[in-house]
Design an enzyme around this catalytic site. Sequence first.
Site, PDB file in Angstrom:
ATOM      1  N   ASP A 195       0.607  -1.014   0.150  1.00  0.00           N
ATOM      2  CA  ASP A 195       0.206   0.247   0.060  1.00  0.00           C
ATOM      3  C   ASP A 195       0.846   1.261   0.138  1.00  0.00           C
ATOM      4  O   ASP A 195       1.279   1.345   1.085  1.00  0.00           O
ATOM      5  CB  ASP A 195      -1.246   0.075   1.148  1.00  0.00           C
ATOM      6  CG  ASP A 195      -1.566   0.790   1.498  1.00  0.00           C
ATOM      7  OD1 ASP A 195      -2.198   1.915   0.773  1.00  0.00           O
ATOM      8  OD2 ASP A 195      -2.367   1.068   1.873  1.00  0.00           O
ATOM      9  N   HIS A 197      -0.478   3.853  -0.172  1.00  0.00           N
ATOM     10  CA  HIS A 197      -0.938   5.046   0.274  1.00  0.00           C
ATOM     11  C   HIS A 197      -1.112   6.219   0.232  1.00  0.00           C
ATOM     12  O   HIS A 197      -1.266   7.673   0.731  1.00  0.00           O
ATOM     13  CB  HIS A 197      -0.853   5.279   2.079  1.00  0.00           C
ATOM     14  CG  HIS A 197      -1.965   5.013   2.794  1.00  0.00           C
ATOM     15  ND1 HIS A 197      -2.223   6.297   3.857  1.00  0.00           N
ATOM     16  CD2 HIS A 197      -2.602   3.705   3.699  1.00  0.00           C
ATOM     17  CE1 HIS A 197      -2.810   5.828   4.556  1.00  0.00           C
ATOM     18  NE2 HIS A 197      -3.129   4.619   4.343  1.00  0.00           N
ATOM     19  N   GLU A 221      -1.290  -0.730  -4.079  1.00  0.00           N
ATOM     20  CA  GLU A 221      -2.397  -0.312  -3.816  1.00  0.00           C
ATOM     21  C   GLU A 221      -2.223   1.655  -3.637  1.00  0.00           C
ATOM     22  O   GLU A 221      -0.796   1.684  -3.231  1.00  0.00           O
ATOM     23  CB  GLU A 221      -3.143  -0.454  -1.895  1.00  0.00           C
ATOM     24  CG  GLU A 221      -4.493   0.190  -1.679  1.00  0.00           C
ATOM     25  CD  GLU A 221      -4.925   0.228  -0.412  1.00  0.00           C
ATOM     26  OE1 GLU A 221      -5.369   0.470   0.286  1.00  0.00           O
ATOM     27  OE2 GLU A 221      -4.640  -1.612  -0.346  1.00  0.00           O
ATOM     28  N   GLU A 247     -10.333   3.061  -1.649  1.00  0.00           N
ATOM     29  CA  GLU A 247     -10.829   3.909  -0.794  1.00  0.00           C
ATOM     30  C   GLU A 247     -11.420   4.923  -0.789  1.00  0.00           C
ATOM     31  O   GLU A 247     -12.301   4.932   0.973  1.00  0.00           O
ATOM     32  CB  GLU A 247      -9.684   3.067  -0.026  1.00  0.00           C
ATOM     33  CG  GLU A 247      -8.887   4.011   0.323  1.00  0.00           C
ATOM     34  CD  GLU A 247      -7.783   3.795   1.779  1.00  0.00           C
ATOM     35  OE1 GLU A 247      -7.456   4.342   2.985  1.00  0.00           O
ATOM     36  OE2 GLU A 247      -6.642   2.854   1.491  1.00  0.00           O
ATOM     37  N   ASP A 270     -14.634   0.898  -0.112  1.00  0.00           N
ATOM     38  CA  ASP A 270     -15.064   1.086   0.671  1.00  0.00           C
ATOM     39  C   ASP A 270     -16.616   1.179   1.551  1.00  0.00           C
ATOM     40  O   ASP A 270     -17.749   1.967   0.961  1.00  0.00           O
ATOM     41  CB  ASP A 270     -14.392   2.051   2.511  1.00  0.00           C
ATOM     42  CG  ASP A 270     -14.721   1.719   4.064  1.00  0.00           C
ATOM     43  OD1 ASP A 270     -15.760   1.459   4.333  1.00  0.00           O
ATOM     44  OD2 ASP A 270     -13.800   1.699   4.317  1.00  0.00           O
ATOM     45  N   HIS A 297     -12.455  -2.479   0.706  1.00  0.00           N
ATOM     46  CA  HIS A 297     -11.447  -1.437   1.835  1.00  0.00           C
ATOM     47  C   HIS A 297     -12.312  -1.737   3.070  1.00  0.00           C
ATOM     48  O   HIS A 297     -13.806  -1.579   2.950  1.00  0.00           O
ATOM     49  CB  HIS A 297     -11.916  -0.594   1.509  1.00  0.00           C
ATOM     50  CG  HIS A 297     -10.598   0.330   2.680  1.00  0.00           C
ATOM     51  ND1 HIS A 297     -11.566   1.402   3.579  1.00  0.00           N
ATOM     52  CD2 HIS A 297      -8.872   1.282   3.338  1.00  0.00           C
ATOM     53  CE1 HIS A 297     -10.413   2.364   4.187  1.00  0.00           C
ATOM     54  NE2 HIS A 297      -9.001   2.015   3.944  1.00  0.00           N
TER      55      HIS A 297
END
Length: 390
Positions: A195, A197, A221, A247, A270, A297
């Site tokens: 990830d 992020h 990700e 997400e 999500d 997510h």
Amino acid sequence: MRVTDYELFAVPPRWQFLKLETSDGRVGWGEVYTKWHFAGDSEPATRSAVDQLMHQYVLGEDPSRIEYCWQAMYRSSFYRGGPVHMSAIAGIDEALWDLKGKEADMPVYDLLGGAARDRIRLYHHVRAHGDDVSDPAAAAATEAREHVEAGYDAVKLVPTGGLEPVDTPATVERAREIVGAVREAVGPDVDVALDFHGRASKAMARRLATALEEFEPMFIEEPVTPEQDREFARVAEATTAPIAAGERLYTRWDFRPLLEADAVDIVQPDISSAGGITETKKIADAAETYDVSIAPHCPIGPLALAASLHVDAAAPNALIQEQVIVDDADALAYVDNGEIFEPTDGSLELPDGPGLGVDIDEDRVRERAGTDLGFDRSPGHRADGSVGER
């Protein structure tokens, strides 16, 4: 039957559980993803959004008309979409599905067309950074190995801290050391997801993806922030690693540019941010037409995880499920039937109870309700003092 009342409970650590009641005494539960809840005296923005949506569009309505309620909540807002609006819709939508399943005495996934699988694979997070970690690579490798020994065959980690727009070779090498140590610790039969992020610029995302490709990540990700949607395709072209994102996207229309550009291989809506079960299932269906998998997510509580599992169960293109609670006794203290979240060989069996299949301990919820959900989220600073991604 009509929706007659609701309560929104703020409980530790930073969760919001929504209870809907009907005229015939039924109760449905959903989970609102708490948004804009920084330290201070103000309430999270999602509470106000839930109040407005419930009073304007849900109270007095037939709870079985889920699509009607969803469309009313979404389209009646001229300024629609985004994290607050869609999170409020999500919690309400989940509670409506819980009510519908309980009325039919069926799990929600049966109302979505039935189960496409028997169990749902999970991954476990691995901590790779922290001020208290003197050797991040060794610490991450040890933790990953422990999760594999506990039965998981997939882990995920964030391989870098904050990044400069163009960072040094040493930064790239540290990421290689961490990911390489984890890969060596778990072996080739375990998936290792990475990830970024959204911390990387497009330049650093390509450099990191290329440098880490030899460790065969399950996916990368959020290589860049979601507003840089045009850059996802450039990153995807730079690596053979599957690209994942979603997400911080909230509707099927948000996902559409990435799908049409063939820029992602896995979408990660999500369920408690992206409009609930109704919209997440539509996102999954849209992704399937592009040969894209879904890996929802879910870094929050038991109701959101249960709702995710029902979409996973019914979606043919579900790949794996994020979770943060199955090993957390405190998180499961809100649930009377916590055994539904006990994994076997890194997977969860499908919840077979009616509705979401979660028996909420309302006494425990009320005991802990009223928690201040605020927290201090300071900006991430680069070396020169400017603000960067964190």
